[in-house]
Design a protein around this motif. Structure first.
Motif, PDB file in Angstrom:
ATOM      1  N   LYS A 285     -40.849  -2.883 -49.653  1.00  0.00           N
ATOM      2  CA  LYS A 285     -41.684  -2.554 -50.930  1.00  0.00           C
ATOM      3  C   LYS A 285     -41.168  -3.148 -52.207  1.00  0.00           C
ATOM      4  O   LYS A 285     -39.862  -3.256 -52.526  1.00  0.00           O
ATOM      5  CB  LYS A 285     -41.604  -0.949 -50.860  1.00  0.00           C
ATOM      6  CG  LYS A 285     -42.036  -0.283 -49.952  1.00  0.00           C
ATOM      7  CD  LYS A 285     -42.127   1.282 -49.750  1.00  0.00           C
ATOM      8  CE  LYS A 285     -42.312   1.682 -48.440  1.00  0.00           C
ATOM      9  NZ  LYS A 285     -42.502   3.395 -48.334  1.00  0.00           N
TER      10      LYS A 285
ATOM     11  N   GLY B 267     -46.412   0.941 -44.919  1.00  0.00           N
ATOM     12  CA  GLY B 267     -45.334   0.639 -45.769  1.00  0.00           C
ATOM     13  C   GLY B 267     -45.910   0.440 -47.413  1.00  0.00           C
ATOM     14  O   GLY B 267     -45.135   1.136 -48.193  1.00  0.00           O
TER      15      GLY B 267
ATOM     16  N   GLY C 128     -47.264   6.180 -43.899  1.00  0.00           N
ATOM     17  CA  GLY C 128     -46.748   7.236 -43.392  1.00  0.00           C
ATOM     18  C   GLY C 128     -45.168   7.508 -44.290  1.00  0.00           C
ATOM     19  O   GLY C 128     -45.546   6.892 -45.387  1.00  0.00           O
TER      20      GLY C 128
ATOM     21  N   ALA D 141     -38.306   4.142 -40.155  1.00  0.00           N
ATOM     22  CA  ALA D 141     -39.142   4.816 -39.389  1.00  0.00           C
ATOM     23  C   ALA D 141     -40.192   4.294 -38.712  1.00  0.00           C
ATOM     24  O   ALA D 141     -40.815   4.711 -37.436  1.00  0.00           O
ATOM     25  CB  ALA D 141     -39.396   6.033 -40.395  1.00  0.00           C
ATOM     26  N   TYR D 142     -41.019   3.297 -39.552  1.00  0.00           N
ATOM     27  CA  TYR D 142     -42.097   2.702 -39.034  1.00  0.00           C
ATOM     28  C   TYR D 142     -41.705   1.789 -37.761  1.00  0.00           C
ATOM     29  O   TYR D 142     -42.509   1.852 -37.041  1.00  0.00           O
ATOM     30  CB  TYR D 142     -42.426   1.799 -40.219  1.00  0.00           C
ATOM     31  CG  TYR D 142     -43.760   0.967 -39.817  1.00  0.00           C
ATOM     32  CD1 TYR D 142     -45.018   1.289 -39.021  1.00  0.00           C
ATOM     33  CD2 TYR D 142     -43.843  -0.390 -40.253  1.00  0.00           C
ATOM     34  CE1 TYR D 142     -46.068   0.679 -39.072  1.00  0.00           C
ATOM     35  CE2 TYR D 142     -44.956  -1.091 -40.104  1.00  0.00           C
ATOM     36  CZ  TYR D 142     -46.189  -0.578 -39.552  1.00  0.00           C
ATOM     37  OH  TYR D 142     -47.070  -1.332 -39.386  1.00  0.00           O
TER      38      TYR D 142
HETATM   39  O1  3SK Z   1     -44.205   3.474 -45.391  1.00  0.00           O
HETATM   40  C1  3SK Z   1     -45.001   3.932 -44.433  1.00  0.00           C
HETATM   41  O2  3SK Z   1     -46.171   3.609 -44.552  1.00  0.00           O
HETATM   42  C2  3SK Z   1     -44.293   4.205 -43.099  1.00  0.00           C
HETATM   43  C3  3SK Z   1     -45.093   4.237 -42.133  1.00  0.00           C
HETATM   44  C4  3SK Z   1     -44.419   4.771 -40.898  1.00  0.00           C
HETATM   45  C5  3SK Z   1     -43.083   5.167 -40.767  1.00  0.00           C
HETATM   46  C6  3SK Z   1     -42.513   5.392 -42.030  1.00  0.00           C
HETATM   47  C7  3SK Z   1     -42.969   4.722 -43.266  1.00  0.00           C
HETATM   48  C8  3SK Z   1     -41.954   4.630 -44.485  1.00  0.00           C
END
Ligand code: 3SK
Length: 511
Positions: free
Chosen positions: A499, A289, A313, A218-219
């Motif tokens: 992660k 992330g 996010g 997604a990021y």
């Molecule tokens: O893990 C995050 O911070 C993140 C940021 C943007 C889109 C998706 C994710 C998991």
């Protein structure tokens, strides 16, 4: 219902506005303008229709970053088909699990992953067609096609999707658990561009984006597709696995203005010998992330002269909803809610916590949360609670109004009956010059009582003195928070998104 197609918004809109000649995408061997990328994506849409695909069916995409992957995603969206980009780092059986779960009819795959795809197909009988980006023949059990089947088909114009039509599924398993497909709608793609992209990043048509996170995250899909294409900017795509020297080389040749990474990668860049002027073209670096430790922010800025904007996010929210602001970064925090989003820190009974310094679980609401997880009724009910999304992250409010991540809600540990945030202990250990990476988890002592234990990766060429590290923590942290043991390890187990897999570390330190 209002008509809206995300691929039309990202590509055709610019062509209609007379910007078709602007550069959209750059790879090592091809550069495409908006008009060329739109044409190729419309042809790929035609290719999917030629394979018999219907709107709302799924196409799974397991490909390296490149024009083929980008046009597979956008072409599917044009045709109202739902692209499901998936991690290229999974094994064949893991791919088979998500392929079967999604019931995708078609699988697009890069030649590198053909062997995994063959295994995956044995587990996913509903997949009838495979499209390979390079090789021609594949398997007897499915119809196989080469990329030209898609890219040279007659173009198909945008299907009349609505704002709320399904646009994209993204599989997520968090740090544990089985993968679940978060289902996103077309208008959510516009929403993340108009909120984080425009109002936090301030992305403009003269920006050039480069993301270490790949398009299947997604990021990464926000960084490398949605944000640049929403404003007529360009993106550089790199198929290779990120390593500091490769990325530094690509940054030198493509001169990005926006660079997107994750804390682990920023740490690897700092540990490498790449030149200090590598990021001289970058106006803003971004991290997400995992929380970016303040010490990494400071080291990166002092060595490379670039500020990293930390945000958080989730796959379920599609992109970043809590972030620092350019020029106003408060290191060690995740900043404040992105315009358009509300966040709450709630206690275990669900009541919002207004007080400073009191930890709770982070909830978010905003215009880009997913409909839910595909075919996961019970789990969806736990995570998607009315307008609110339960993040599973533990956060605390600071006196200046910013929020700081304390780790995953279920990663918090108790020592002597008092809550300890692993992230606070980790931040301290990262200040030590011998420590490159660290994860703090709970492990039972000889009496069976949980105590903090730190797993530490030493900086290359250094050794860690484990007792000295405990003393180093004692000097700056309340005594109950200090790790009772420090274990030196060569690397930390991580998920595909970088992660730290704390559940695996917990098992390791218990053995
Ligand atoms: O893990 C995050 O911070 C993140 C940021 C943007 C889109 C998706 C994710 C998991």
């Amino acid at each position: 219902m209002a008509g809206f197609n995300a691929a039309d918004y990202l590509l055709d809109r610019h062509v209609r506005d007379g910007n078709g000649a602007r550069t959209a995408v750059v790879t090592a061997n091809r550069t495409l303008t908006y008009a060329e990328l739109a044409d190729e994506a419309h042809r790929v849409a035609g290719g999917f229709v030629r394979l018999g695909m219907r709107p709302e069916e799924r196409v799974m995409i397991c490909m390296v970053d490149g024009i083929e992957m980008l046009t597979a995603i956008l072409g599917a969206m044009y045709a109202g088909i739902v692209p499901v980009p998936v991690s290229t780092m999974v094994t064949g059986p893991e791919l088979g699990k998500v392929l079967a779960d999604s019931r995708a009819r078609v699988l697009c795959v890069s030649a590198e992953f053909a062997e995994s795809a063959k295994v995956a197909l044995t587990l996913a009988p509903e997949t009838t067609d495979v499209v390979l980006d390079r090789a021609e023949s594949f398997s007897d059990t499915v119809r196989s096609h080469d990329w030209a089947t898609l890219s040279t088909s007659d173009p198909v114009m945008a299907y009349e999707t609505w704002e709320d039509s399904p646009a994209l599924w993204l599989y997520t398993s968090g740090t544990t658990g089985t993968p679940k497909g978060a289902m996103h709608r077309h208008a959510s793609i516009r929403a993340v561009c108009e909120t984080y992209g425009s109002q936090v990043l301030g992305i403009r048509d003269d920006d050039r984006c480069f993301s270490v996170a790949k398009l299947f995250f997604a990021y990464g899909i926000g960084n490398s597709a949605f944000f640049p294409l929403s404003v007529g900017a360009s993106v550089a795509l790199e198929p290779g696995r990120p390593a500091p020297r490769l990325i530094a080389e690509r940054v030198r040749t493509t001169r990005p203005t926006l660079f997107f990474g994750v804390p682990t990668f920023y740490s690897a860049l700092l540990a490498s010998d790449i030149p200090d002027d590598t990021f001289s073209s970058v106006r803003q670096a971004v991290s997400a992330g995992e929380p970016l430790p303040a010490v990494l922010f400071e080291r990166f800025r002092s060595r490379f002269g670039v500020e990293i904007l930390d945000g958080i996010g989730s796959t379920e929210a599609l992109h970043i909803f809590l972030s620092n602001r350019p020029g106003e970064v408060v290191p060690g925090t995740t900043g404040t809610a992105v315009p358009g989003y509300d966040v709450e820190i709630r206690d275990v009974t669900g009541v919002p916590i207004e007080a400073v310094g009191e930890p709770g679980e982070l909830f978010v609401r905003g215009p880009s949360t997913a409909f839910g997880y595909w075919s996961r009724y019970e789990t969806s009910k736990q995570v998607f609670q009315g307008e609110w999304l339960r993040t599973g992250d533990s956060y605390v409010r600071n006196p200046d109004g910013t929020l700081t991540c304390l780790g995953r809600f279920n990663d918090m540990l108790k020592a002597g009956g008092i809550w300890v945030s692993p992230s606070e202990v980790e931040q301290r250990l990262l200040q030590h010059p011998d420590v490159a990476e660290v994860a703090v988890v709970a492990a039972p002592d000889e009496d069976g009582i949980d105590k903090p234990v730190a797993c530490v990766v030493p900086v290359a060429g250094h050794e860690v003195d484990t007792q000295a590290l405990i003393e180093f923590c004692r000097a700056d942290l309340a005594s109950f928070k200090r790790p009772r043991a420090v274990v030196a390890v060569a690397e930390l187990p991580k998920t595909a998104t970088g992660k730290i897999r704390r559940n695996v570390i917990r098992e390791q330190v218990r053995d």
